[in-house]
Design an enzyme around this catalytic site. Structure first.
Site, PDB file in Angstrom:
ATOM      1  N   CYS A 237     133.114  10.386  70.744  1.00  0.00           N
ATOM      2  CA  CYS A 237     133.734   9.919  71.976  1.00  0.00           C
ATOM      3  C   CYS A 237     133.363   8.454  72.147  1.00  0.00           C
ATOM      4  O   CYS A 237     132.510   7.932  71.432  1.00  0.00           O
ATOM      5  CB  CYS A 237     133.202  10.711  73.159  1.00  0.00           C
TER       6      CYS A 237
ATOM      7  N   LYS B 225     137.814   8.190  64.640  1.00  0.00           N
ATOM      8  CA  LYS B 225     137.392   7.239  63.613  1.00  0.00           C
ATOM      9  C   LYS B 225     135.985   7.532  63.102  1.00  0.00           C
ATOM     10  O   LYS B 225     135.717   7.457  61.920  1.00  0.00           O
ATOM     11  CB  LYS B 225     137.449   5.838  64.224  1.00  0.00           C
TER      12      LYS B 225
ATOM     13  N   HIS C 226     147.344  23.595  35.301  1.00  0.00           N
ATOM     14  CA  HIS C 226     146.460  24.710  35.662  1.00  0.00           C
ATOM     15  C   HIS C 226     146.756  25.233  37.062  1.00  0.00           C
ATOM     16  O   HIS C 226     145.908  25.877  37.668  1.00  0.00           O
ATOM     17  CB  HIS C 226     144.999  24.265  35.544  1.00  0.00           C
TER      18      HIS C 226
ATOM     19  N   LYS D  93     145.480   9.507  52.778  1.00  0.00           N
ATOM     20  CA  LYS D  93     146.170   8.562  53.683  1.00  0.00           C
ATOM     21  C   LYS D  93     147.449   9.176  54.193  1.00  0.00           C
ATOM     22  O   LYS D  93     147.744   9.130  55.374  1.00  0.00           O
ATOM     23  CB  LYS D  93     146.520   7.275  52.950  1.00  0.00           C
TER      24      LYS D  93
ATOM     25  N   ARG E  88     137.794   6.151  68.797  1.00  0.00           N
ATOM     26  CA  ARG E  88     136.717   7.127  68.636  1.00  0.00           C
ATOM     27  C   ARG E  88     137.104   8.522  69.129  1.00  0.00           C
ATOM     28  O   ARG E  88     136.382   9.507  68.902  1.00  0.00           O
ATOM     29  CB  ARG E  88     135.476   6.686  69.410  1.00  0.00           C
TER      30      ARG E  88
ATOM     31  N   ASN F 182     128.376  11.293  74.480  1.00  0.00           N
ATOM     32  CA  ASN F 182     128.950  11.353  73.126  1.00  0.00           C
ATOM     33  C   ASN F 182     127.965  12.126  72.270  1.00  0.00           C
ATOM     34  O   ASN F 182     126.808  11.711  72.142  1.00  0.00           O
ATOM     35  CB  ASN F 182     129.143   9.930  72.584  1.00  0.00           C
ATOM     36  N   GLY F 183     128.406  13.250  71.703  1.00  0.00           N
ATOM     37  CA  GLY F 183     127.503  14.061  70.876  1.00  0.00           C
ATOM     38  C   GLY F 183     127.708  15.530  71.177  1.00  0.00           C
ATOM     39  O   GLY F 183     128.727  15.924  71.748  1.00  0.00           O
TER      40      GLY F 183
ATOM     41  N   GLU G 228     146.849  12.279  56.638  1.00  0.00           N
ATOM     42  CA  GLU G 228     146.240  12.079  57.952  1.00  0.00           C
ATOM     43  C   GLU G 228     147.158  11.363  58.938  1.00  0.00           C
ATOM     44  O   GLU G 228     147.026  11.557  60.136  1.00  0.00           O
ATOM     45  CB  GLU G 228     144.854  11.424  57.883  1.00  0.00           C
TER      46      GLU G 228
ATOM     47  N   GLU H 177     142.703   9.517  47.413  1.00  0.00           N
ATOM     48  CA  GLU H 177     142.801   8.648  48.590  1.00  0.00           C
ATOM     49  C   GLU H 177     144.260   8.508  49.059  1.00  0.00           C
ATOM     50  O   GLU H 177     144.523   8.518  50.268  1.00  0.00           O
ATOM     51  CB  GLU H 177     142.175   7.283  48.255  1.00  0.00           C
TER      52      GLU H 177
ATOM     53  N   TRP I 150     136.871  13.029  72.474  1.00  0.00           N
ATOM     54  CA  TRP I 150     137.352  13.842  71.356  1.00  0.00           C
ATOM     55  C   TRP I 150     136.694  15.203  71.569  1.00  0.00           C
ATOM     56  O   TRP I 150     135.475  15.337  71.442  1.00  0.00           O
ATOM     57  CB  TRP I 150     136.921  13.226  70.025  1.00  0.00           C
TER      58      TRP I 150
HETATM   59  O1  M6R Z   1     132.633   5.888  58.827  1.00  0.00           O
HETATM   60  P1  M6R Z   1     132.701   6.634  57.520  1.00  0.00           P
HETATM   61  O2  M6R Z   1     133.134   5.781  56.391  1.00  0.00           O
HETATM   62  O3  M6R Z   1     131.411   7.347  57.210  1.00  0.00           O
HETATM   63  O4  M6R Z   1     133.799   7.733  57.751  1.00  0.00           O
HETATM   64  C1  M6R Z   1     134.085   8.672  56.760  1.00  0.00           C
HETATM   65  C2  M6R Z   1     135.372   9.415  57.043  1.00  0.00           C
HETATM   66  O5  M6R Z   1     135.297  10.050  58.286  1.00  0.00           O
HETATM   67  C3  M6R Z   1     136.598   8.493  57.030  1.00  0.00           C
HETATM   68  O6  M6R Z   1     136.712   7.818  55.826  1.00  0.00           O
HETATM   69  C4  M6R Z   1     137.881   9.312  57.276  1.00  0.00           C
HETATM   70  O7  M6R Z   1     138.105  10.181  56.217  1.00  0.00           O
HETATM   71  C5  M6R Z   1     139.081   8.383  57.489  1.00  0.00           C
HETATM   72  N1  M6R Z   1     139.890   8.882  58.556  1.00  0.00           N
HETATM   73  C6  M6R Z   1     139.939   8.253  56.291  1.00  0.00           C
HETATM   74  O8  M6R Z   1     141.039   7.444  56.507  1.00  0.00           O
END
Ligand code: M6R
Length: 609
Positions: A2, A604, A504, A485, A27, A101-102, A488, A481, A75
């Site tokens: 959050c 994030k 496979h 992308k 966040r 937050n937590g 998400e 990756e 969140w």
């Molecule tokens: O802050 P971090 O790099 O540790 O975060 C890791 C993942 O949460 C972050 O890369 C997440 O997968 C992104 N949304 C990817 O785009």
């Protein structure tokens, strides 16, 4: 996950803080709220949805001024994202308000005890127990009550607390979740991250774990949870306000994709010191690297994919065996790591709960931890033995872009650095590598210049209901990756696979309704990738290929191509492939009309397990 913002000082307009809170929206963005104190009364407004909706609701109060206030963007963990569960939360008498937050792990037990004692709960959240606990201990001093309450909590918490009985105080608490204190001309601030306070404060104090601050208009006192006073360590804010703005781009993600050439140039200029790599805060000796046995890498999401690229590098250039894990798996493995081994962690935010947990266990065993991190002042940066910053600037789009290529570039430099220490590459090989790396930003620009072509391809491909991303060798992580992308931000199911694994299982998915992204640079695995493309074509799969200029063979097999320059050292190609795949994902999501910077269900910075 959050975002918290708090303020105490000369009366300031609510609208200013809503702007600040918006810069924390990355966040978490399922509900939000504010509380201010005026005339010894709490003024509270909360609502589900994003901050612009709260702003609309508050339109009659937007110029209202408060001498103290706390703000929150959520969140959801415990309880649906509705108005009741949104923060701030209050005690029974509506005299204390908190934002959190937590996660409070023992909240159920505490809640039952407090209910027996007569406290009335209104929400389903874990957070509300904190407000009632503070109420339980509250006599005359808010800080005394907070300090007693937090001793009962298990889990992670960053808190902002105010009371209408003591409007001259703002209490901040940090355990496990980040919180900073900003020092401004007209008052003091608390925030989960620097962008929220950029226009207000030029100096910050990073609250450390198990610290509590009593903040007034003109003073800040910090105490350890055990009660001892802590000296204020004031640092200058190095980020400019415009770094946290979209400028002329439609989305932060697009801006951040375009920033990559500059970011990579900056990394090279900081760490390549006339063909000798230099990391000022690495804190590990040449002797340590010479005797290094095994490397373990732990990271999450996109950072894990950057770690995957580094695994190939460390094995090929440094003669080291590398084990790679998602931090959430690594932290529960029982590994026989020795003091001659190294744990490398990678994180943009430096606050990812699983990655922090991974290093804490390992450090207790006396094993060295080297971290690659973007956020200066983050917990990961502070807790690691050595740190290499990626200097990518604030990354606000939830989908990570510039942080990824910055991590790869930094990790390549680290590999070259270790390889030289272990004499597994010559000085000439290092010079050649650095020379070619210096060309990468220009090559990335060539791919960025194809944005309108990629936009058209994305439009065509956004009709497919499912995607496979295939790569081999060092571009297998690029496939992972690329798929991450796309899924998400577009919500289209997408899987990244090593192309050799296709037969496979995943080949069963292929037909004319599936998109298959084939990463096919002309490297030593190229011929094998071409065979895979033939197999896909034979089954009517629609191919988007990432190819080198002039590759007629791959182009003939493809329905669309993104072309990129051919490198002398194709091991660096993930730095180019990423740019094409990021633009592709961006435009597919845009075409589908999704909220690109704030995709559903995500946040994030994942500060809870
Ligand atoms: O802050 P971090 O790099 O540790 O975060 C890791 C993942 O949460 C972050 O890369 C997440 O997968 C992104 N949304 C990817 O785009």
């Amino acid at each position: 996950m959050c975002g918290i913002l708090g303020y105490i000082g000369k009366e300031a307009k609510l609208s200013l803080f809503l702007d600040g809170l918006s810069r924390l929206e990355y966040r978490g963005y399922d509900s939000c709220g504010v509380v201010g104190i005026k005339d010894r009364k709490l003024f509270i407004q909360k609502r589900p949805g994003k901050i612009h909706e709260l702003r609309r609701e508050l339109r009659d109060f937007i110029n209202e001024k408060f001498p103290v206030g706390i703000f929150h963007t959520r969140w959801a963990t415990h309880g649906k994202p509705n108005e009741v569960n949104a923060h701030p939360h209050t005690d029974c008498k509506q005299q204390i308000a908190i934002v959190h937050n937590g996660i409070v792990e023992n909240y159920l037990k505490l809640k039952q005890e407090l209910i027996k004692e007569g406290h009335k709960f209104v929400s389903e959240t874990d957070t509300e127990v904190i407000a009632h606990l503070i109420e339980k201990f509250y006599k005359k001093s808010l800080e005394d009550a907070v300090s007693k309450a937090i001793k009962k909590l298990k889990g992670s918490f960053a808190l902002g607390v105010i009371s209408k009985n003591e409007p001259e105080k703002l209490i901040a608490v940090r355990k496990g979740s980040p919180l900073i204190i900003g020092l401004g001309k007209n008052g003091n601030f608390i925030a989960s991250d620097i962008p929220a306070i950029l226009p207000f404060a030029k100096e910050v104090v990073y609250l450390k774990d198990e610290e509590m601050a009593v903040i007034k208009k003109e003073s800040i006192e910090i105490f350890h949870f055990k009660g001892s006073p802590v000296k204020l360590e004031i640092e200058k804010v190095k980020i400019k306000p415009e770094d946290a703005e979209k400028n002329n781009f439609a989305h932060f993600m697009l801006k951040e994709i375009h920033e990559q050439p500059e970011v990579l140039r900056k990394i090279l200029s900081l760490y390549d010191n006339k063909n000798a790599i230099h990391f000022p805060q690495i804190n590990l000796s040449e002797d340590f690297f010479k005797h290094l046995k095994n490397v373990f890498i732990a990271a999450c999401g996109t950072a894990y994919h950057a770690g995957y690229v580094a695994k190939y590098f460390l094995e090929a250039y440094c003669g080291l065996d590398v084990e790679l894990d998602a931090s959430s798996e690594f932290r529960y493995r029982r590994l026989n790591i020795t003091k001659n081994d190294l744990l490398i962690t990678i994180s943009q935010s430096g606050e990812t709960a699983d990655t922090l947990a991974a290093i804490r266990d390992i450090k207790e065993r006396g094993i060295k931890v080297l971290s690659i991190c973007n956020v200066i002042g983050s917990t990961l940066a502070k807790e690691s033995d050595g740190i290499i910053f990626t200097h990518a600037g604030p990354e606000i789009g939830v989908a990570s872009t510039k942080a990824y290529t910055a991590q790869i570039m930094t990790l390549i430099l680290l590999c070259l650095y270790i390889a030289r220490m272990r004499s597994s590459i010559s000085a000439q090989e290092m010079r050649n590598a650095l020379k070619e790396l210096s060309l990468i930003p220009g090559y990335q620009k060539e791919i960025l210049a194809k944005e309108s072509e990629i936009k058209k391809i994305a439009k065509e491909f956004s009709k497919f209901g499912c995607f496979l991303f295939l790569g081999r060798g060092i571009n297998y992580p690029s496939a992972l990756e690329g798929a991450l992308k796309l899924k998400e931000i577009s919500y289209i199911p997408a899987e990244g696979y090593p192309a050799g694994e296709m037969k496979h299982g995943p080949i069963a998915l292929i037909d004319e309704y599936r998109g298959v992204v084939c990463i096919a640079p002309k490297d030593f695995l190229y011929e094998k990738m071409i065979s895979n493309m033939q197999e896909i074509k034979a089954r009517k799969g629609k191919i988007l290929a990432i190819v080198n200029y002039g590759d007629n063979e791959a182009e003939r097999l493809s329905d669309a191509v993104i072309r990129m320059p051919k490198l002398k050292n194709q091991n660096f190609s993930p730095l180019l492939v990423a740019v094409g795949l990021q633009l592709f994902a961006y435009y597919v999501a845009k075409n589908l009309g999704h909220d690109i910077d704030q995709p559903r269900n995500l946040a994030k910075s994942v500060t809870v397990e």
